[in-house]
Design a protein around this motif. Structure first.
Motif, PDB file in Angstrom:
ATOM      1  N   ARG A 160       0.834  -1.208   0.000  1.00 34.62           N
ATOM      2  CA  ARG A 160       0.000   0.000   0.000  1.00 34.62           C
ATOM      3  C   ARG A 160       0.867   1.254   0.000  1.00 34.62           C
ATOM      4  N   ARG A 161       1.929   1.252   0.811  1.00 35.41           N
ATOM      5  CA  ARG A 161       2.835   2.412   0.850  1.00 35.41           C
ATOM      6  C   ARG A 161       3.552   2.602  -0.490  1.00 35.41           C
ATOM      7  N   GLU A 162       3.992   1.504  -1.066  1.00 33.11           N
ATOM      8  CA  GLU A 162       4.677   1.589  -2.353  1.00 33.11           C
ATOM      9  C   GLU A 162       3.740   2.129  -3.425  1.00 33.11           C
ATOM     10  N   THR A 163       2.517   1.622  -3.425  1.00 33.42           N
ATOM     11  CA  THR A 163       1.529   2.090  -4.395  1.00 33.42           C
ATOM     12  C   THR A 163       1.245   3.575  -4.196  1.00 33.42           C
ATOM     13  N   ALA A 164       1.108   3.996  -2.955  1.00 32.48           N
ATOM     14  CA  ALA A 164       0.847   5.408  -2.665  1.00 32.48           C
ATOM     15  C   ALA A 164       2.024   6.270  -3.130  1.00 32.48           C
ATOM     16  N   ALA A 165       3.245   5.800  -2.898  1.00 32.44           N
ATOM     17  CA  ALA A 165       4.432   6.556  -3.330  1.00 32.44           C
ATOM     18  C   ALA A 165       4.480   6.645  -4.850  1.00 32.44           C
ATOM     19  N   LEU A 166       4.196   5.552  -5.552  1.00 35.14           N
ATOM     20  CA  LEU A 166       4.185   5.570  -7.017  1.00 35.14           C
ATOM     21  C   LEU A 166       3.100   6.488  -7.560  1.00 35.14           C
ATOM     22  N   GLU A 167       1.936   6.466  -6.918  1.00 38.29           N
ATOM     23  CA  GLU A 167       0.846   7.348  -7.356  1.00 38.29           C
ATOM     24  C   GLU A 167       1.220   8.808  -7.136  1.00 38.29           C
ATOM     25  N   GLU A 168       1.872   9.080  -6.003  1.00 42.37           N
ATOM     26  CA  GLU A 168       2.300  10.442  -5.716  1.00 42.37           C
ATOM     27  C   GLU A 168       3.341  10.906  -6.732  1.00 42.37           C
ATOM     28  N   ALA A 169       4.284  10.015  -7.076  1.00 41.07           N
ATOM     29  CA  ALA A 169       5.309  10.354  -8.068  1.00 41.07           C
ATOM     30  C   ALA A 169       4.665  10.599  -9.437  1.00 41.07           C
TER      31      ALA A 169
END
Length: 139
Positions: A122-131
């Motif tokens: 979930r954190r990785e997905t959130a970071a990728l979405e933010e990027a």
């Protein structure tokens, strides 16, 4: 926080493993004693079959005593084996209880690991979405 919980679960599972191992060893020891008694009974029956015959007039008075002693020993072994079998059945129940307890901790550890993996995803997905959102805004 998760680390402390993981450590606590790990310790509890290891304790459950140790209890299970101890109970299983006790059960194995009981079963070995039962096996030894049953083999002893077989030896007695074999001796009765081969040695309980009157070979001559001089052995006649001793054969009856020999047969009674062998039967008494066989009966004693049977009584002891039955008692041990009851104890083994109780021990088997304890082993199964310890196994169920161990499985609870194993499942809890697996659930915690899965929750950590889900959180990391979930954190990785959130970071990728933010990027991706930042890149889209720049343009």
């Amino acid at each position: 926080m998760a680390s402390r919980r993981d450590h606590a679960l790990s310790v509890m599972r290891r304790l459950a493993d140790e209890k299970l191992r101890d109970e299983a060893q006790g059960l194995g020891a009981l079963r070995a004693k039962i096996g030894a008694l049953r083999q002893g009974q077989e030896r007695i029956l074999s001796r009765l079959e081969t040695e309980a015959h009157v070979g001559g007039i001089e052995t006649a008075p001793y054969v009856g005593s020999f047969v009674r002693a062998m039967r008494a020993e066989h009966a004693r072994m049977e009584t002891e084996a039955r008692g041990l079998e009851r104890r083994a059945a109780e021990q088997q129940d304890r082993v199964m209880e310890r196994f169920r307890e161990q499985q609870v901790f194993t499942r809890l550890e697996a659930a915690e690991a899965e929750a950590r993996a889900d959180e990391a995803t979930r954190r990785e997905t959130a970071a990728l979405e933010e990027a991706a959102l930042t890149r889209w805004r720049r343009g």
